[in-house]
Motif scaffolding. Structure first.
Motif, short mmCIF file in Angstrom:
data_model
loop_
_atom_site.label_atom_id
_atom_site.label_comp_id
_atom_site.label_asym_id
_atom_site.label_seq_id
_atom_site.Cartn_x
_atom_site.Cartn_y
_atom_site.Cartn_z
N MET A 1 0.84 -1.20 0.00
CA MET A 1 0.00 0.00 0.00
C MET A 1 0.88 1.25 0.00
N ILE A 2 0.54 2.20 -0.86
CA ILE A 2 1.29 3.46 -0.91
C ILE A 2 0.79 4.37 0.21
N LEU A 3 1.71 4.76 1.10
CA LEU A 3 1.36 5.61 2.23
C LEU A 3 1.54 7.09 1.90
N LEU A 4 2.50 7.39 1.01
CA LEU A 4 2.80 8.79 0.72
C LEU A 4 3.52 8.90 -0.62
N GLN A 5 3.17 9.93 -1.39
CA GLN A 5 3.86 10.22 -2.65
C GLN A 5 4.24 11.70 -2.70
N VAL A 6 5.47 11.95 -3.10
CA VAL A 6 5.94 13.31 -3.32
C VAL A 6 6.20 13.44 -4.83
N ASN A 7 5.55 14.42 -5.47
CA ASN A 7 5.67 14.57 -6.92
C ASN A 7 6.09 16.00 -7.28
N GLN A 8 7.17 16.11 -8.08
CA GLN A 8 7.58 17.38 -8.68
C GLN A 8 7.75 18.50 -7.65
N LEU A 9 8.20 18.14 -6.46
CA LEU A 9 8.27 19.13 -5.38
C LEU A 9 9.46 20.07 -5.57
N MET A 10 9.22 21.36 -5.33
CA MET A 10 10.28 22.37 -5.43
C MET A 10 10.24 23.26 -4.19
N LYS A 11 11.43 23.69 -3.75
CA LYS A 11 11.52 24.58 -2.59
C LYS A 11 12.68 25.54 -2.80
N ASN A 12 12.41 26.84 -2.59
CA ASN A 12 13.45 27.87 -2.66
C ASN A 12 13.54 28.59 -1.32
N PHE A 13 14.74 29.01 -0.96
CA PHE A 13 14.93 29.93 0.16
C PHE A 13 15.34 31.26 -0.45
N GLY A 14 14.38 32.18 -0.55
CA GLY A 14 14.64 33.42 -1.25
C GLY A 14 14.84 33.12 -2.73
N ALA A 15 15.98 33.58 -3.26
CA ALA A 15 16.28 33.34 -4.67
C ALA A 15 17.05 32.05 -4.88
N ASP A 16 17.42 31.39 -3.77
CA ASP A 16 18.26 30.19 -3.88
C ASP A 16 17.40 28.94 -3.89
N PRO A 17 17.48 28.13 -4.95
CA PRO A 17 16.74 26.85 -4.96
C PRO A 17 17.39 25.84 -4.02
N ILE A 18 16.57 25.11 -3.29
CA ILE A 18 17.07 24.08 -2.37
C ILE A 18 16.72 22.69 -2.89
N LEU A 19 15.48 22.53 -3.36
CA LEU A 19 15.02 21.25 -3.88
C LEU A 19 14.34 21.50 -5.22
N SER A 20 14.52 20.57 -6.16
CA SER A 20 13.93 20.74 -7.49
C SER A 20 13.45 19.40 -8.04
N ASN A 21 12.18 19.36 -8.46
CA ASN A 21 11.60 18.18 -9.11
C ASN A 21 11.79 16.91 -8.27
N ILE A 22 11.50 17.00 -6.99
CA ILE A 22 11.70 15.87 -6.08
C ILE A 22 10.55 14.89 -6.20
N LYS A 23 10.90 13.61 -6.41
CA LYS A 23 9.92 12.53 -6.46
C LYS A 23 10.32 11.46 -5.46
N LEU A 24 9.36 11.07 -4.63
CA LEU A 24 9.65 10.07 -3.60
C LEU A 24 8.36 9.34 -3.26
N GLU A 25 8.47 8.05 -3.01
CA GLU A 25 7.29 7.23 -2.68
C GLU A 25 7.59 6.38 -1.45
N VAL A 26 6.62 6.34 -0.54
CA VAL A 26 6.75 5.53 0.68
C VAL A 26 5.62 4.52 0.72
N GLN A 27 5.98 3.24 0.81
CA GLN A 27 4.98 2.18 0.91
C GLN A 27 5.08 1.50 2.28
N THR A 28 4.07 0.70 2.60
CA THR A 28 4.03 0.00 3.88
C THR A 28 5.32 -0.80 4.11
N ARG A 29 5.90 -0.63 5.29
CA ARG A 29 7.11 -1.32 5.74
C ARG A 29 8.36 -0.97 4.92
N ASP A 30 8.32 0.11 4.17
CA ASP A 30 9.55 0.60 3.52
C ASP A 30 10.54 1.06 4.59
#
Length: 640
Positions: A1-30
């Motif tokens: 069972m898929i518990l959580l999905q992260v798709n195309q996530l982006m995060k900037n601190f001001g003008a500085d990018p920290i995370l770009s196009n983050i994809k991650l999936e968490v399933q039961t007992r991962d």
């Protein structure tokens, strides 16, 4: 069972990018590790997933009934309650259910209710239903669970009535971890949970997490811990994320293999591009060959040119040298007692250190390991006994707290003031080797992160050229790459090392001898950490055997000896079998990943159109499958 999905996530601190196009999936007992350099954005990503930080774009998909538990780095539990009562707050619903059961029991014993058969049966039915629910949800074992977790996290020596507010920062962090473990969320998110844990507690936590029913997402710089716990690794590097299957060691192998394959593919394409460009240049102007040249140019324009594989990000680069060699006898401790203000922590400490040894000082938290190191370097006076230092011994000391690195000096001056005769160019070169470049050397020391302070402290230590290094938790605050650089530098170091560390991987790599410190003395083990653990197990087995023999009827001495030897040999064989079984399982996992990779390559157009390449990969794939069959057969025999 898929518990959580992260798709195309982006995060900037001001003008500085920290995370770009983050994809991650968490399933039961991962069991997932998130790795990357300090500053790569690991903690930021955990906070975003836990809902404690916003993000700029992308989406996080999670079913409503999925619970997330999050423990931030160095988060201490703040409470005015006792240890026990604070842990009980996790199970407030059970306490409410217990009160309701007691209320129903009182009603069932009420004479009036007993006289009314219909009312009595209704109460009895409700009581049975609630009792079954209470039992199925774990109501009869929650106090046992609390005791188990508190014992595992080394609180068994505390009175459970102790106020949480009176505990140290490290103890509050351990208690916060314990409280989170008791909540048993569907996704357990842990940011550096191994900080403030001694080796015994780390071992317990590994075993607890291995059998945990939910999924685990973890950031840790403890490679031994990651190898034991995780089955997937996501690497954050240059704002991007990449997934690897297996534990940390498997990730390193796959990463190296991927880079080698990608570099070969890149170089092959570059050769092809160069040939096309050369053909076009030589033939475009000639009437007889211009059409062929134009055809090659179209082919080149349609080609998707690969970027050069980037490989690892820049790492620190350093080594430790000595000014002059010490005598053979470096340090001798004779019946030392240590402590603060006359209050003794440990006594009867005796050991001898000779030139070239690399010694790990181990023992539970609170036994006085750091205190002993500070006593050796004269920051504290021994309560009893004395040290005898050898000839030409020059000590270099690394403080785990970096207490001396809190000034308002600039990074450049912090190092240059200690070595004023060195040219500025040389000082900047050293700092550059420790990843302080450009304007970094003009930062105030007090504003540096833990990892930056650790690198600066190591730079100062390297410049001292001491022949006896005394290191207190040198891997704290270092990322995984910096740890490996430090290990290699210490392995090549020509002097003598005495160190305290909870990093078992680090201990294994550089140790020639282990000294175990207890309240009443020291015990020496000639070997690395794994050898030390094996010997400790043998001692425990022997102790248990002697205890059984003393409690049973006396038998012939020779029979006892033979029985013990047979028992010891059987246990040794069993340990060897278990180690080989783990090794075979690891190799099977690596081969399965390799075979999958080969089969994926065979499906790629640039491969299946190249018959030689197909033959080469097919042969390698067949060899891997033969080896896999052999290992599976061996695993079956070992597992029986």
């Amino acid at each position: 069972m898929i518990l959580l999905q992260v798709n195309q996530l982006m995060k900037n601190f001001g003008a500085d990018p920290i995370l770009s196009n983050i994809k991650l999936e968490v399933q039961t007992r991962d069991r997932i590790a998130l790795v990357g350099r300090n500053g790569a954005g690991k903690s930021t990503l955990l906070k975003i997933i836990a809902g404690q930080m916003s993000y700029d774009s992308g989406e996080i998909i999670k079913p409503k009934d999925v619970k997330i538990g999050y423990l931030a780095q160095n988060t201490g539990l703040e409470s005015d309650q006792s240890i026990w009562n604070e842990m009980l707050t996790v199970f407030a619903h059970f306490q409410t259910q217990e009160k309701e059961l007691r209320r129903l029991e009182e009603r069932m014993s009420d004479p009036e209710a007993m006289e009314n058969q219909q009312e009595y049966e209704r109460i009895l039915s409700e009581y049975d239903k609630r009792q079954v629910q209470f039992k199925e949800e774990g109501g009869y074992q929650y106090e046992s669970d609390i005791r188990s977790v508190l014992h595992g996290l080394n609180f068994h020596s505390f009175s459970y009535d102790t106020k949480v507010s009176t505990l140290s920062g490290g103890q509050k962090t351990r208690l916060a971890l314990g409280k989170l473990l008791l909540t048993k969320p569907d996704i357990l998110i842990l940011d550096e949970p191994t900080n403030h844990l001694d080796i015994d507690t780390l071992t317990w936590l590994e075993q607890y997490l291995q059998s945990y029913d939910g999924a685990i997402l973890i950031v840790s710089h403890d490679r031994y811990f990651l190898d034991k716990v995780v089955t997937q690794v996501y690497e954050l590097s240059r704002l991007q994320i990449r997934k690897y299957t297996g534990n940390y060691s498997a990730y390193l192998d796959q990463k190296a293999a991927n880079f080698e394959r990608e570099m070969k593919e890149y170089e092959k394409q570059q050769e092809e591009v160069a040939k096309l460009q050369d053909f076009i240049q030589r033939n475009l102007a000639r009437a007889s060959t211009t059409k062929r040249a134009q055809s090659r140019r179209k082919q080149l324009e349609k080609m998707e040119v690969m970027d050069r594989p980037l490989g690892d990000e820049k790492s620190a680069s350093f080594g430790f040298q000595i000014e002059r060699q010490s005598g053979n006898e470096v340090l001798k401790a004779d019946s030392i007692a240590i402590g603060y203000h006359g209050e003794e922590i440990s006594n009867s400490i005796s050991f001898r250190i000779t030139r070239g040894e690399s010694i790990a000082l181990v023992g539970p938290n609170g036994v006085g390991k750091s205190t002993l190191l500070k006593t050796i370097i004269d920051r504290l006076s021994p309560i009893a006994g004395h040290f005898q230092q050898g000839s030409n011994v020059f000590i270099g000391y690394y403080d785990q707290e970096q207490a001396e690195l809190s000034s308002n000096k600039r990074v450049l001056n912090e190092l240059w003031d200690e070595f004023p005769l060195k040219p500025e160019k040389d000082i900047r070169t050293v700092l550059g080797n420790f990843l302080f470049s450009g304007d970094d050397v003009l930062k105030n020391v007090s504003t540096l992160s833990g990892g930056e302070k650790a690198r600066l402290a190591l730079a100062k230590l390297m410049m001292q050229r001491a022949n006896f290094l005394i290191l207190d938790e040198p891997t704290n605050h270092l990322d995984l790459d910096s740890k490996e650089i430090l290990e290699n530098a210490l392995i090549d170091y020509p002097g003598t090392i005495l160190f305290v560390s909870h990093d078992r991987y680090f201990i294994n790599r550089i140790t020639t001898k282990v000294i175990e410190l207890s309240k009443n003395g020291t015990t020496e083990y000639l070997g690395d950490y794994d050898y030390y653990i094996e010997k400790k197990q043998e001692q425990e087995e022997l102790k248990a055997l002697n205890s059984v023999q003393k409690s049973s009827a006396p038998q012939q001495g020779s029979q006892e000896k033979t029985s013990y030897q047979l028992d010891k040999e059987a246990k040794k064989v069993e340990r060897q079998r278990q180690r080989r079984l783990e090794e075979v399982e690891r190799q099977i996992g690596e081969l399965e990943v390799l075979i999958s990779d080969y089969e994926q390559q065979l499906c790629e157009p640039e491969v299946y159109q190249d018959h030689e390449k197909v033959l080469e990969i097919t042969n390698k794939n067949n060899e891997a499958k033969v080896k896999l069959d052999e290992l599976v057969e061996e695993w079956t025999e070992l597992a029986d």
